[in-house]
Design a protein around this motif. Structure first.
Motif, mmCIF file in Angstrom:
data_model
loop_
_atom_site.group_PDB
_atom_site.id
_atom_site.type_symbol
_atom_site.label_atom_id
_atom_site.label_comp_id
_atom_site.label_asym_id
_atom_site.label_seq_id
_atom_site.Cartn_x
_atom_site.Cartn_y
_atom_site.Cartn_z
ATOM 1 N N GLY A 152 15.573 27.677 -35.449
ATOM 2 C CA GLY A 152 15.696 26.723 -36.546
ATOM 3 C C GLY A 152 16.738 25.661 -36.242
ATOM 4 N N ASN A 153 17.874 26.069 -35.686
ATOM 5 C CA ASN A 153 18.928 25.117 -35.342
ATOM 6 C C ASN A 153 18.467 24.148 -34.255
ATOM 7 O OD1 ASN A 153 20.684 26.245 -37.189
ATOM 8 N ND2 ASN A 153 21.694 27.563 -35.695
ATOM 9 N N TYR A 154 17.644 24.609 -33.346
ATOM 10 C CA TYR A 154 17.139 23.737 -32.284
ATOM 11 C C TYR A 154 16.327 22.585 -32.874
ATOM 12 C CZ TYR A 154 14.746 22.292 -27.997
ATOM 13 O OH TYR A 154 14.248 21.559 -26.940
ATOM 14 N N ILE A 155 15.495 22.888 -33.861
ATOM 15 C CA ILE A 155 14.691 21.844 -34.504
ATOM 16 C C ILE A 155 15.591 20.873 -35.253
ATOM 17 C CG2 ILE A 155 12.962 21.418 -36.298
ATOM 18 C CD1 ILE A 155 11.610 24.014 -35.470
ATOM 19 N N ILE A 156 16.584 21.398 -35.950
ATOM 20 C CA ILE A 156 17.506 20.533 -36.689
ATOM 21 C C ILE A 156 18.242 19.597 -35.739
ATOM 22 C CG2 ILE A 156 19.631 20.521 -38.059
ATOM 23 C CD1 ILE A 156 18.664 23.154 -39.318
ATOM 24 N N THR A 157 18.742 20.125 -34.653
ATOM 25 C CA THR A 157 19.540 19.334 -33.702
ATOM 26 C C THR A 157 18.706 18.288 -32.988
ATOM 27 O OG1 THR A 157 21.028 21.206 -33.333
ATOM 28 C CG2 THR A 157 21.017 19.470 -31.663
ATOM 29 N N GLU A 189 10.482 10.456 -38.200
ATOM 30 C CA GLU A 189 11.131 9.760 -39.317
ATOM 31 C C GLU A 189 10.271 9.868 -40.575
ATOM 32 O OE1 GLU A 189 12.159 5.782 -38.375
ATOM 33 O OE2 GLU A 189 13.546 6.343 -36.754
ATOM 34 N N LYS A 190 8.975 9.718 -40.413
ATOM 35 C CA LYS A 190 8.065 9.806 -41.554
ATOM 36 C C LYS A 190 8.048 11.206 -42.142
ATOM 37 C CE LYS A 190 3.182 9.212 -42.753
ATOM 38 N NZ LYS A 190 1.828 8.808 -42.238
ATOM 39 N N TYR A 191 8.146 12.221 -41.283
ATOM 40 C CA TYR A 191 8.033 13.605 -41.741
ATOM 41 C C TYR A 191 9.381 14.326 -41.738
ATOM 42 C CZ TYR A 191 2.997 12.985 -41.278
ATOM 43 O OH TYR A 191 1.699 12.546 -41.420
ATOM 44 N N GLU A 192 10.458 13.585 -41.898
ATOM 45 C CA GLU A 192 11.783 14.193 -41.817
ATOM 46 C C GLU A 192 11.968 15.317 -42.842
ATOM 47 O OE1 GLU A 192 16.526 12.991 -42.104
ATOM 48 O OE2 GLU A 192 14.982 11.436 -42.080
ATOM 49 N N ARG A 193 11.524 15.112 -44.048
ATOM 50 C CA ARG A 193 11.691 16.138 -45.085
ATOM 51 C C ARG A 193 10.903 17.401 -44.744
ATOM 52 N NH1 ARG A 193 10.787 14.424 -51.241
ATOM 53 N NH2 ARG A 193 12.610 13.176 -50.645
ATOM 54 N N ASP A 194 9.675 17.219 -44.267
ATOM 55 C CA ASP A 194 8.860 18.375 -43.906
ATOM 56 C C ASP A 194 9.442 19.106 -42.696
ATOM 57 O OD1 ASP A 194 7.036 17.994 -45.942
ATOM 58 O OD2 ASP A 194 5.734 16.707 -44.732
ATOM 59 N N LYS A 218 12.262 21.258 -43.819
ATOM 60 C CA LYS A 218 11.771 22.457 -44.494
ATOM 61 C C LYS A 218 11.268 23.476 -43.485
ATOM 62 C CE LYS A 218 8.838 23.894 -48.359
ATOM 63 N NZ LYS A 218 7.896 23.426 -49.432
ATOM 64 N N LEU A 219 10.536 22.989 -42.473
ATOM 65 C CA LEU A 219 10.052 23.883 -41.428
ATOM 66 C C LEU A 219 11.212 24.544 -40.698
ATOM 67 C CD1 LEU A 219 7.677 24.951 -39.662
ATOM 68 C CD2 LEU A 219 8.023 22.944 -38.202
ATOM 69 N N ALA A 220 12.235 23.754 -40.395
ATOM 70 C CA ALA A 220 13.396 24.293 -39.680
ATOM 71 C C ALA A 220 14.087 25.386 -40.493
ATOM 72 C CB ALA A 220 14.387 23.172 -39.367
ATOM 73 N N MET A 221 14.197 25.190 -41.792
ATOM 74 C CA MET A 221 14.849 26.191 -42.641
ATOM 75 C C MET A 221 14.026 27.480 -42.693
ATOM 76 S SD MET A 221 17.725 24.929 -43.622
ATOM 77 C CE MET A 221 17.785 24.118 -42.025
ATOM 78 N N LEU A 222 12.717 27.341 -42.744
ATOM 79 C CA LEU A 222 11.859 28.526 -42.771
ATOM 80 C C LEU A 222 11.970 29.308 -41.465
ATOM 81 C CD1 LEU A 222 8.707 26.948 -44.455
ATOM 82 C CD2 LEU A 222 10.123 28.776 -45.422
ATOM 83 N N ILE A 223 11.926 28.599 -40.339
ATOM 84 C CA ILE A 223 12.043 29.260 -39.044
ATOM 85 C C ILE A 223 13.437 29.853 -38.878
ATOM 86 C CG2 ILE A 223 12.055 28.873 -36.539
ATOM 87 C CD1 ILE A 223 9.862 26.834 -36.942
ATOM 88 N N ARG A 224 14.423 29.163 -39.401
ATOM 89 C CA ARG A 224 15.816 29.626 -39.282
ATOM 90 C C ARG A 224 16.015 30.974 -39.948
ATOM 91 N NH1 ARG A 224 20.877 25.749 -41.071
ATOM 92 N NH2 ARG A 224 22.508 26.800 -39.856
ATOM 93 N N ILE A 245 1.164 24.024 -41.558
ATOM 94 C CA ILE A 245 2.054 24.879 -40.775
ATOM 95 C C ILE A 245 3.164 25.432 -41.667
ATOM 96 C CG2 ILE A 245 3.678 24.960 -38.853
ATOM 97 C CD1 ILE A 245 0.832 24.597 -37.923
ATOM 98 N N ILE A 246 3.715 24.575 -42.511
ATOM 99 C CA ILE A 246 4.787 24.986 -43.424
ATOM 100 C C ILE A 246 4.272 26.048 -44.401
ATOM 101 C CG2 ILE A 246 6.263 24.200 -45.320
ATOM 102 C CD1 ILE A 246 6.545 21.547 -43.807
ATOM 103 N N GLN A 247 3.068 25.848 -44.925
ATOM 104 C CA GLN A 247 2.496 26.821 -45.858
ATOM 105 C C GLN A 247 2.331 28.182 -45.193
ATOM 106 O OE1 GLN A 247 -1.155 25.149 -47.363
ATOM 107 N NE2 GLN A 247 -0.141 23.403 -48.317
#
Length: 252
Positions: free
Chosen positions: A241-246, A220-225, A228-234, A191-193
């Motif tokens: 993007g902010n919704y995913i971060i929050t 928790e396991k995929y926090e880094r991914d 990254k996804l949130a930043m791309l959507i943002r 999805i990130i790609q």
């Protein structure tokens, strides 16, 4: 790239407008194509949609959409024809519509959108084909509810035992819950790609698809991914993007 790559939706619009004193009725005709009953034959849904606009108290030129009526006919590839009617109130919205899509075989989604300025509510009712009853039954509802430009939430309701039909009113009660064919199947990294290539969600349904993906993984396991996804959507939609971060990251 995720869900909109295989949306098998075709709209044919023919618009007719009927003027009445203090009221306006718009009628249009839609055609939705798809494989509704899993027999590998193309099916079509023909819809006559009437939207009622009423006069605001302020004056005749200020109309609000108050109701929408649907008269539909499903023509299956095996020559079987099924008819249904539908209706919904639009809560005096400035804009509203009721449509249907068939994103994958065996699934019909009822899409109700109500909008008034920055306030937007989109309700997706997911119906799955049941060969035993030759009907489609609601097993899930996803709601996108935005009260202000940057204030919204996404919720899911799952109907496990008793399910309402698309056609008629006879509910079905099931003991074994079938696997949801609309659950995201692609891994988060893929999805990130795709987002990195510019295929970020661009519709409410696309965004809801991403949110349901996050609801079914170990955050928790995929926090880094996830970050990254949130930043791309943002970069495309800051609020999304902010919704995913929050909601999906412990440390903002």
């Amino acid at each position: 790239m995720i869900i909109y790559r295989f949306l098998s939706l075709c709209f044919v619009h023919v618009l007719a407008v009927v003027f009445c004193y203090a009221q306006q009725i718009e009628t249009d005709y839609l055609t939705v194509k798809g494989n509704f009953d899993l027999d590998k034959l193309e099916d079509k849904m023909y819809i006559v949609r009437k939207t009622v606009f009423n006069k605001d108290e302020e004056g005749y030129n200020n109309l609000h959409a108050s109701e929408v009526y649907i008269r539909g006919k499903i023509c299956l590839g095996n020559k079987t024809t099924l008819s249904f009617i539908d209706h919904d109130d639009l809560d005096e919205s400035r804009g509203g519509e009721l449509t249907y899509i068939s994103p994958i075989p065996g699934i019909i989604i009822r899409n109700l959108k109500i909008q008034n300025g920055p306030s937007v509510m989109v309700v997706y009712d997911y119906y799955m084909f049941a060969p035993k009853h030759h009907n489609w039954y609601k097993y899930k509802t996803a709601t996108y509810n935005q009260t202000q430009w940057d204030s919204f939430h996404v919720t899911f309701d799952y109907y496990d035992k008793v399910q309402k039909p698309l056609i008629g009113s006879k509910e079905q009660t099931i003991s074994t819950i079938p696997k949801d064919p609309m659950l995201p199947k692609k891994p988060l990294k893929l999805i990130i790609q795709e987002c990195e290539k510019g295929y970020c969600p661009k519709t409410y349904l696309n965004f809801i698809y991403y949110i349901e993906l996050l609801n079914h993984i170990d955050i928790e396991k995929y926090e880094r991914d996830i970050r990254k996804l949130a930043m791309l959507i943002r970069s495309y939609n800051e609020s999304w993007g902010n919704y995913i971060i929050t909601n999906y990251l412990k440390r903002h």
